[in-house]
Design an enzyme around this catalytic site. Structure first.
Site, mmCIF file in Angstrom:
data_model
loop_
_atom_site.group_PDB
_atom_site.id
_atom_site.type_symbol
_atom_site.label_atom_id
_atom_site.label_comp_id
_atom_site.label_asym_id
_atom_site.label_seq_id
_atom_site.Cartn_x
_atom_site.Cartn_y
_atom_site.Cartn_z
ATOM 1 N N ASP A 20 1.404 -1.383 -0.091
ATOM 2 C CA ASP A 20 -0.335 -0.041 0.189
ATOM 3 C C ASP A 20 0.734 1.395 -0.292
ATOM 4 O O ASP A 20 1.211 2.376 -0.611
ATOM 5 C CB ASP A 20 -1.023 0.330 1.325
ATOM 6 C CG ASP A 20 -0.390 0.312 2.292
ATOM 7 O OD1 ASP A 20 0.798 -0.434 2.793
ATOM 8 O OD2 ASP A 20 -1.186 -0.065 3.511
ATOM 9 N N GLY A 105 -4.250 -6.317 18.749
ATOM 10 C CA GLY A 105 -2.287 -6.735 18.587
ATOM 11 C C GLY A 105 -2.571 -8.333 17.610
ATOM 12 O O GLY A 105 -1.205 -8.888 18.107
ATOM 13 N N ALA A 106 -3.556 -8.768 16.837
ATOM 14 C CA ALA A 106 -3.701 -10.432 16.147
ATOM 15 C C ALA A 106 -3.427 -9.336 14.599
ATOM 16 O O ALA A 106 -3.244 -10.728 13.878
ATOM 17 C CB ALA A 106 -5.399 -10.572 16.124
ATOM 18 N N LEU A 108 -5.633 -7.812 13.037
ATOM 19 C CA LEU A 108 -6.783 -7.404 12.143
ATOM 20 C C LEU A 108 -7.225 -6.650 12.239
ATOM 21 O O LEU A 108 -8.317 -6.386 12.096
ATOM 22 C CB LEU A 108 -7.558 -8.765 12.673
ATOM 23 C CG LEU A 108 -7.283 -10.550 13.089
ATOM 24 C CD1 LEU A 108 -7.855 -11.335 13.876
ATOM 25 C CD2 LEU A 108 -6.609 -10.882 11.191
ATOM 26 N N ASP A 158 -5.850 -0.913 5.885
ATOM 27 C CA ASP A 158 -6.891 -1.493 6.642
ATOM 28 C C ASP A 158 -8.061 -0.370 6.582
ATOM 29 O O ASP A 158 -9.413 -0.731 6.634
ATOM 30 C CB ASP A 158 -6.345 -0.696 8.472
ATOM 31 C CG ASP A 158 -5.034 -1.555 8.069
ATOM 32 O OD1 ASP A 158 -4.350 -2.278 7.312
ATOM 33 O OD2 ASP A 158 -4.180 -1.523 9.036
HETATM 34 C C1 GLA Z 1 -0.183 -2.619 8.285
HETATM 35 C C2 GLA Z 1 -0.526 -1.669 7.633
HETATM 36 C C3 GLA Z 1 -1.325 -1.252 6.498
HETATM 37 C C4 GLA Z 1 -0.751 -2.304 5.479
HETATM 38 C C5 GLA Z 1 0.115 -4.001 6.180
HETATM 39 C C6 GLA Z 1 1.450 -4.642 5.902
HETATM 40 O O1 GLA Z 1 -1.649 -3.438 7.862
HETATM 41 O O2 GLA Z 1 -1.631 -0.527 8.766
HETATM 42 O O3 GLA Z 1 -0.935 -0.032 6.325
HETATM 43 O O4 GLA Z 1 1.064 -1.676 5.301
HETATM 44 O O5 GLA Z 1 0.267 -3.684 7.784
HETATM 45 O O6 GLA Z 1 0.562 -4.887 3.852
#
Ligand code: GLA
Length: 367
Positions: A20, A105-106, A108, A158
């Site tokens: 991203d 912290g998982a 998710l 996310d």
């Molecule tokens: C975390 C970050 C995202 C992305 C992922 C790796 O979830 O919040 O922005 O960079 O790591 O793909």
């Protein structure tokens, strides 16, 4: 005093990791675990946040919700109030009541779920309708809260996933032009299931490893004379002198290609091909990007031995969760095999969760 309720799911990323912030591609989906925020307006400019997962409430005022002023777990919530006001929104003082089933912290996206549930609740409180345009504005505000107030230099995957996904579908995001496309994920109908395994190794995106990977990518792009690694080719990458930068850039370039291939595999119902792409993604994150850990590698190896079509770490890494695509009738056997492998390795018992896709953040109640 009026109140409204916003709800936001967490997410897993099917494929497209650490792309991203490199203007790349990714394919996340929402999961059936969510954070719910009740926002109640106040007469004064006070702000409080209470959560069923925290002992102590956060208390302050609108003047203390911004960078440098806000501290601790609640920064993800109050940072959103700050970011929306930076965008010109007028907000009353507000009490935020948080409940969550997204494990913290998982890996998710419990933080994005908190941010986005606050943002959606505030939309209700201020009489805004949650249109597509507004959802995009909320993505931007929640990203600002996370990077500028909470200090996590993340890339937007996310917040986009939880605010912009359609029910029942993954979301193909192209960070070069900001475009998105729904990708229906009908694996259930095809007798496949996506398992989520939380290794219980807690990960944090503010502790340096994530930011260091980002800097490596920026340095690699700069060495190649490109604005980002999105337009780099494998041939370009082969010309990088520094072996570490070469490996980081190779991950990004190959991962973008895997996302495009994964969308094609999903759309043609080729679950075996999707599985192979997940495995290649994990190998690349482990060897080239170096963000996996022993527990994540063990979930992946064990799931594959026990009949998974594919498995990989998901999210930022350094702990957190792995996902595995399995024939539905093998799901229990895969879970049991992972439990046994963790016990044999002396690791704490992992937690098994369900994947989605579920649906995006929504306003559950407005005044
Ligand atoms: C975390 C970050 C995202 C992305 C992922 C790796 O979830 O919040 O922005 O960079 O790591 O793909």
């Amino acid at each position: 005093m009026t109140s409204s309720v916003g709800r936001s799911p967490g997410r897993v990323n099917l494929i497209g990791e650490h792309t991203d912030y490199n203007q790349g591609l990714c394919l996340p989906l929402t999961i059936p675990y969510a954070t719910t925020v009740t926002a109640t307006s106040r007469e004064d400019d006070g702000v409080t946040v209470r959560s069923d997962t925290q002992d102590e409430p956060w208390t302050g005022t609108h003047a203390t919700t911004g960078p440098g002023a806000a501290e601790g777990w609640a920064t993800y919530a109050v940072g959103v109030l700050w970011a929306l006001q930076e965008e010109g929104w007028h907000l009353p003082g507000v009490d935020l009541e948080v409940r969550s089933t997204v494990p913290m912290g998982a890996g998710l996206s419990s933080s994005a779920a908190l941010e986005c549930a606050v943002a959606v609740a505030v939309c209700g409180l201020t009489g805004r309708e949650l249109t597509g345009d507004l959802r995009h504005q909320l993505v931007a505000a929640c990203r600002r809260a996370e990077s500028e107030v909470a200090g996590a230099p993340t890339g937007g995957l996310d917040q986009s996933a939880v605010l912009l996904s359609a029910p029942g579908a993954g979301l193909l995001i192209d960070f070069e032009d900001g475009s998105t496309r729904d990708v229906p994920l009908p694996w259930d109908e095809a007798g496949r299931t996506l398992l989520v395994v939380d290794t219980r190794v807690s990960h944090a995106l503010t502790d340096g490893g994530y930011g260091a990977r980002r800097q490596d990518c920026e340095a690699a792009a700069e060495a190649l004379g490109l604005p980002s690694l999105r337009r780099a080719t494998l041939r370009d990458v082969g010309g990088l002198d520094d072996p570490r930068l070469r490996a980081r850039a190779r991950h990004v370039v190959t991962e973008n290609a895997r996302v495009a291939d994964a969308v094609a595999a999903v759309e043609s119902g080729d679950w075996a091909a999707l599985g192979e792409l997940m495995i290649a993604s994990h190998d690349s994150l482990r060897d080239d990007y170096e963000v996996s850990c022993a527990e994540l590698d063990l979930v992946v190896a064990t799931a594959l031995d026990a009949g998974a079509l594919g498995a990989r770490m998901t999210g930022g890494g350094f702990g957190g969760s792995a996902i595995a695509l399995v024939p539905a009738e093998r799901a229990e056997a895969v879970r049991r095999a992972v439990d046994a492998a963790f016990a044999a390795a002396g690791f704490a018992a992992p937690r098994h969760l369900d994947a989605g896709p579920s649906g995006p953040a929504e306003l559950l109640r407005s005044p």
